[in-house]
Write an enzyme that holds these catalytic residues in place. Structure first.
Site, PDB file in Angstrom:
ATOM      1  N   CYS A  92       0.885  -1.161   0.000  1.00  0.00           N
ATOM      2  CA  CYS A  92       0.000   0.000   0.000  1.00  0.00           C
ATOM      3  C   CYS A  92       0.924   1.212   0.000  1.00  0.00           C
ATOM      4  O   CYS A  92       1.550   1.512   1.014  1.00  0.00           O
ATOM      5  CB  CYS A  92      -0.927   0.029   1.205  1.00  0.00           C
ATOM      6  SG  CYS A  92      -2.011   1.472   1.184  1.00  0.00           S
ATOM      7  N   CYS A  95      -0.556   4.444   2.367  1.00  0.00           N
ATOM      8  CA  CYS A  95      -0.697   4.338   3.833  1.00  0.00           C
ATOM      9  C   CYS A  95      -0.349   2.911   4.241  1.00  0.00           C
ATOM     10  O   CYS A  95       0.770   2.503   4.088  1.00  0.00           O
ATOM     11  CB  CYS A  95      -2.089   4.753   4.277  1.00  0.00           C
ATOM     12  SG  CYS A  95      -3.401   3.864   3.415  1.00  0.00           S
ATOM     13  N   SER A  96      -1.313   2.173   4.708  1.00  0.00           N
ATOM     14  CA  SER A  96      -1.055   0.771   5.052  1.00  0.00           C
ATOM     15  C   SER A  96      -2.348  -0.035   4.978  1.00  0.00           C
ATOM     16  O   SER A  96      -2.647  -0.818   5.868  1.00  0.00           O
ATOM     17  CB  SER A  96      -0.426   0.671   6.442  1.00  0.00           C
ATOM     18  OG  SER A  96      -1.280   1.261   7.409  1.00  0.00           O
ATOM     19  N   CYS A  97      -3.120   0.160   3.913  1.00  0.00           N
ATOM     20  CA  CYS A  97      -4.360  -0.603   3.729  1.00  0.00           C
ATOM     21  C   CYS A  97      -4.025  -2.088   3.719  1.00  0.00           C
ATOM     22  O   CYS A  97      -3.110  -2.523   3.013  1.00  0.00           O
ATOM     23  CB  CYS A  97      -5.041  -0.196   2.434  1.00  0.00           C
ATOM     24  SG  CYS A  97      -5.622   1.514   2.467  1.00  0.00           S
TER      25      CYS A  97
END
Length: 191
Positions: A92, A95-97
């Site tokens: 991702c 962000c950090s999906c």
């Protein structure tokens, strides 16, 4: 980072704002009831059931939901299948999906800016750092998770597992293999 988390937890506990047992229960839930075990079940079912594998390929969200795995950041899923000629990897970049319902808590490295940028720029080098060496002919596809769509990598089924049941196969599936930064364990490694 771990020292900071411990210090913060200690401070919040001393002030009576959190109960350590409640935190332990939440972590236990994500480590053992939600997450990688769920994803491993999905992968093992795909390995043993061609109809399920096709459903997973066409509508991963519905296929995964049919097994009871829904929830936080797993509402919109796509499954990508590794083959002898193609290796898939998920990142991702913004962000950090991450699909918590099938992979559990995201690893710290998944959120790190270095992984997020380098996985796109030089995925083969990143895989090498994770101990994954692919033949030069293997194409690497990098999938960028977003708030709207998250990915699950279905690793290749290990050789020598013909006739194995889903539970035995699931033991060979790791979180990293479902992100694409690892491979399914070889026969004898997961048992």
């Amino acid at each position: 980072m771990q020292a900071r988390v411990r210090a913060l937890e200690t401070l919040l506990t001393e002030k009576g704002l959190i109960d350590p047992a409640a935190i332990d229960a939440i972590v236990e839930t994500y480590e053992t009831k939600v997450g990688p075990r769920n994803g491993a079940h999905v992968v093992a079912k795909a390995w043993t059931n061609p109809a399920f594998a096709e459903w997973l390929r066409v509508d991963a969200t519905a296929a995964i939901e049919s097994l009871g795995y829904t929830g936080r950041q797993g509402e919109h899923m796509r499954a990508v299948f590794n083959t002898p000629g193609t290796h898939n990897m998920v990142v991702c970049t913004l962000c950090s999906c991450y699909p918590w319902s099938v992979l559990g808590l995201p690893p710290v490295w998944y959120k790190a800016p270095a992984y997020r940028s380098r996985a796109v720029i030089n995925p083969r080098a990143v895989l090498s750092e994770f101990g994954v060496t692919l033949s030069p002919e293997t194409q690497i596809r990098v999938w960028d998770s977003t708030a709207e769509l998250r990915y699950l990598v279905v690793p290749e089924r290990p050789a020598g597992t013909e006739g194995w049941d889903e539970a035995a196969l699931a033991a060979l599936v790791t979180r990293d293999s479902m992100i694409g930064t690892g491979l399914a364990l070889a026969v004898g490694d997961g048992q």
